[in-house]
Every structure is written in structure tokens, then in C-alpha cells.
Motif scaffolding. Structure first.
Motif, PDB file in Angstrom:
ATOM      1  N   UNK A  67       0.826  -1.209   0.000  1.00 46.04           N
ATOM      2  CA  UNK A  67       0.000   0.000   0.000  1.00 46.04           C
ATOM      3  C   UNK A  67       0.861   1.260   0.000  1.00 46.04           C
ATOM      4  N   UNK A  68       2.116   1.119   0.420  1.00 48.49           N
ATOM      5  CA  UNK A  68       3.011   2.273   0.533  1.00 48.49           C
ATOM      6  C   UNK A  68       3.912   2.438  -0.682  1.00 48.49           C
ATOM      7  N   UNK A  69       4.462   1.344  -1.173  1.00 50.97           N
ATOM      8  CA  UNK A  69       5.458   1.443  -2.247  1.00 50.97           C
ATOM      9  C   UNK A  69       5.083   0.572  -3.443  1.00 50.97           C
ATOM     10  N   UNK A  70       5.630   0.971  -4.581  1.00 51.80           N
ATOM     11  CA  UNK A  70       5.459   0.210  -5.814  1.00 51.80           C
ATOM     12  C   UNK A  70       6.587  -0.804  -6.003  1.00 51.80           C
ATOM     13  N   UNK A  71       7.693  -0.560  -5.327  1.00 47.44           N
ATOM     14  CA  UNK A  71       8.929  -1.329  -5.515  1.00 47.44           C
ATOM     15  C   UNK A  71       9.771  -1.045  -4.289  1.00 47.44           C
ATOM     16  N   UNK A  72      10.518  -2.054  -3.822  1.00 46.73           N
ATOM     17  CA  UNK A  72      11.420  -1.760  -2.709  1.00 46.73           C
ATOM     18  C   UNK A  72      12.696  -2.565  -2.808  1.00 46.73           C
ATOM     19  N   UNK A  73      13.745  -1.957  -2.285  1.00 44.68           N
ATOM     20  CA  UNK A  73      15.057  -2.613  -2.269  1.00 44.68           C
ATOM     21  C   UNK A  73      15.510  -2.767  -0.825  1.00 44.68           C
ATOM     22  N   UNK A  74      16.373  -3.717  -0.618  1.00 43.99           N
ATOM     23  CA  UNK A  74      16.910  -4.003   0.712  1.00 43.99           C
ATOM     24  C   UNK A  74      18.422  -3.914   0.629  1.00 43.99           C
ATOM     25  N   UNK A  75      19.041  -3.197   1.576  1.00 39.78           N
ATOM     26  CA  UNK A  75      20.478  -2.953   1.569  1.00 39.78           C
ATOM     27  C   UNK A  75      21.121  -3.687   2.738  1.00 39.78           C
ATOM     28  N   UNK A  76      22.077  -4.534   2.436  1.00 43.08           N
ATOM     29  CA  UNK A  76      22.913  -5.144   3.461  1.00 43.08           C
ATOM     30  C   UNK A  76      24.354  -4.758   3.165  1.00 43.08           C
ATOM     31  N   UNK A  77      25.268  -5.056   4.071  1.00 40.93           N
ATOM     32  CA  UNK A  77      26.658  -4.704   3.794  1.00 40.93           C
ATOM     33  C   UNK A  77      27.590  -5.829   4.202  1.00 40.93           C
ATOM     34  N   UNK A  78      28.723  -5.842   3.550  1.00 36.61           N
ATOM     35  CA  UNK A  78      29.708  -6.900   3.729  1.00 36.61           C
ATOM     36  C   UNK A  78      30.192  -6.973   5.178  1.00 36.61           C
ATOM     37  N   UNK A  79      30.322  -5.813   5.821  1.00 37.54           N
ATOM     38  CA  UNK A  79      30.843  -5.792   7.185  1.00 37.54           C
ATOM     39  C   UNK A  79      29.896  -6.469   8.173  1.00 37.54           C
TER      40      UNK A  79
END
Length: 201
Positions: free
Chosen positions: A114-126
Motif C-alpha cells: 500500500x506504501x510502495x510500488x517497488x522496494x530494495x533491501x540494503x545489506x553490507x559486507x561488514x
């Protein structure tokens, strides 16, 4: 025509704000009219950082204070963010894109459709090369997974090609893009993915 709404989630310190800082100039170069909403528990810290950075006029960066678990205002009850996005569209007719950055959360964080059309998730190597193997909803369900700080792999004992391969495998072949946001590495690929999958689909 309403603006596309894209969520950016991930753990604290993974590089969500740095990713926004890196993609904003490229979006501007492409003529994509953009605004940003940030989410923090009780401060406007990320919004203030983006305003100070000067990549957008300050009034195009809005802050939502969650006052609870960060995922509540992007999933269970996203009305605060929906209202902030509606206000941005009213204030800036013709907006193409609104980026909605979640407050730092765990691997279970997801965005309400209901909020977004598309979403990404960010993780990091550390954060460790075992993160993809934990198979949290953020890893599995995001439209795009970004693995940031790839340059740190040799310094934290991470086999980055293996981490990238495992992330792709657990996502069933879903797109995974490596980045070094602070250096601009991989940012063109993220922007092109947004252009192809969201803005000009």
C-alpha cells in the motif's frame, strides 16, 4: 500521474542514506524529478544529513518520526509515510519518484504494498557473509537486493564472490547488485534497474 514510490530498507549502518546520496545526482542527470522521505525513531537525523548534502532542495526531503519499531510505519501501519508522500506530490506537482528510506531495522523488515510500488533491501559486507544464508524476509522478498561496502570484503574476512552467489541463490535468481556507495561503484547499475523496472516499465 502519481509519482513512483520506492522503499529502501535494511539494517542500521548498511548504507541506506549513502545509497540515496549516491543515486540522487544520477537521477537528476536523467531528468527524474525526485523527493525523499526518511524514517527515524525520534529524530530527523537522516533527513538533516540529506538536506545538508545539498543534492536536493531541503523542502524536498521530509522526515517521519516512527516513535516505535521502524517496520511499523512502513508495513503494519504506513499511514504516516503515505500522508508524507501525498503532501510531497501536492507540493511538487510532476514528481516522478519518491524514495522512502526506512529506519534501521533487522532482516525481517519489509514494505507494505500500500506504501510502495517497488522496494530494495540494503545489506553490507561488514555485517558478515552469513547474512544471505539467514534468509530474512528483507533478503528474500525485496525487488532488489543491494550488497554495499563490497570493497571491505578483504578486510573483514569475507569471500565476496561466494556471498554474492549465495545471495543470488537464496533469492531464486532475483537481482542482486554489489555497490560501494561512498565511491560510487555500482550506482549506475542501481539507477538503471530503477529506470527499467519502475520508472519506464
Amino acid at each position: 500521474m502519481t509519482a513512483a514510490r520506492v522503499g529502501i530498507g535494511g539494517p542500521v549502518g548498511s548504507g541506506k542514506t549513502a545509497l540515496i546520496e549516491a543515486i540522487l545526482p544520477r537521477l537528476a542527470e536523467s531528468g527524474i524529478d525526485t523527493a525523499v522521505i526518511t524514517n527515524d525513531l525520534v529524530t530527523d537525523e537522516d533527513a538533516e544529513r540529506l538536506r545538508r548534502g545539498g543534492r536536493l532542495p531541503p523542502d524536498r526531503v521530509r522526515a517521519v518520526q516512527a516513535g516505535a519499531c521502524p517496520h511499523t510505519v512502513i508495513r503494519e501501519d504506513p499511514t504516516l509515510n503515505m500522508a508524507a508522500a501525498d503532501r510531497l506530490e501536492a507540493d511538487f506537482p510532476g514528481l516522478d519518484l519518491i524514495l522512502i528510506e526506512s529506519g534501521g531495522d533487522n532482516l525481517a523488515s519489509t514494505f507494505s504494498p500500500d506504501l510502495v510500488d517497488f522496494w530494495m533491501f540494503v545489506i553490507d559486507v561488514a555485517g558478515g557473509d552469513d547474512i544471505p544464508r539467514k534468509k530474512g524476509p528483507g533478503i528474500l522478498q525485496a525487488n532488489l537486493l543491494v550488497i554495499n561496502k563490497a570493497d571491505l570484503a578483504p578486510h573483514v574476512g569475507v569471500d565476496f564472490p561466494r556471498m554474492l552467489a549465495e545471495a543470488t541463490a537464496v533469492r531464486g535468481g532475483g537481482t542482486v547488485l554489489p555497490t560501494v556507495c561512498r565511491k560510487g561503484t555500482g550506482i549506475a547499475g542501481v539507477v538503471e534497474h530503477l529506470r527499467r523496472e519502475v520508472l519506464f516499465k
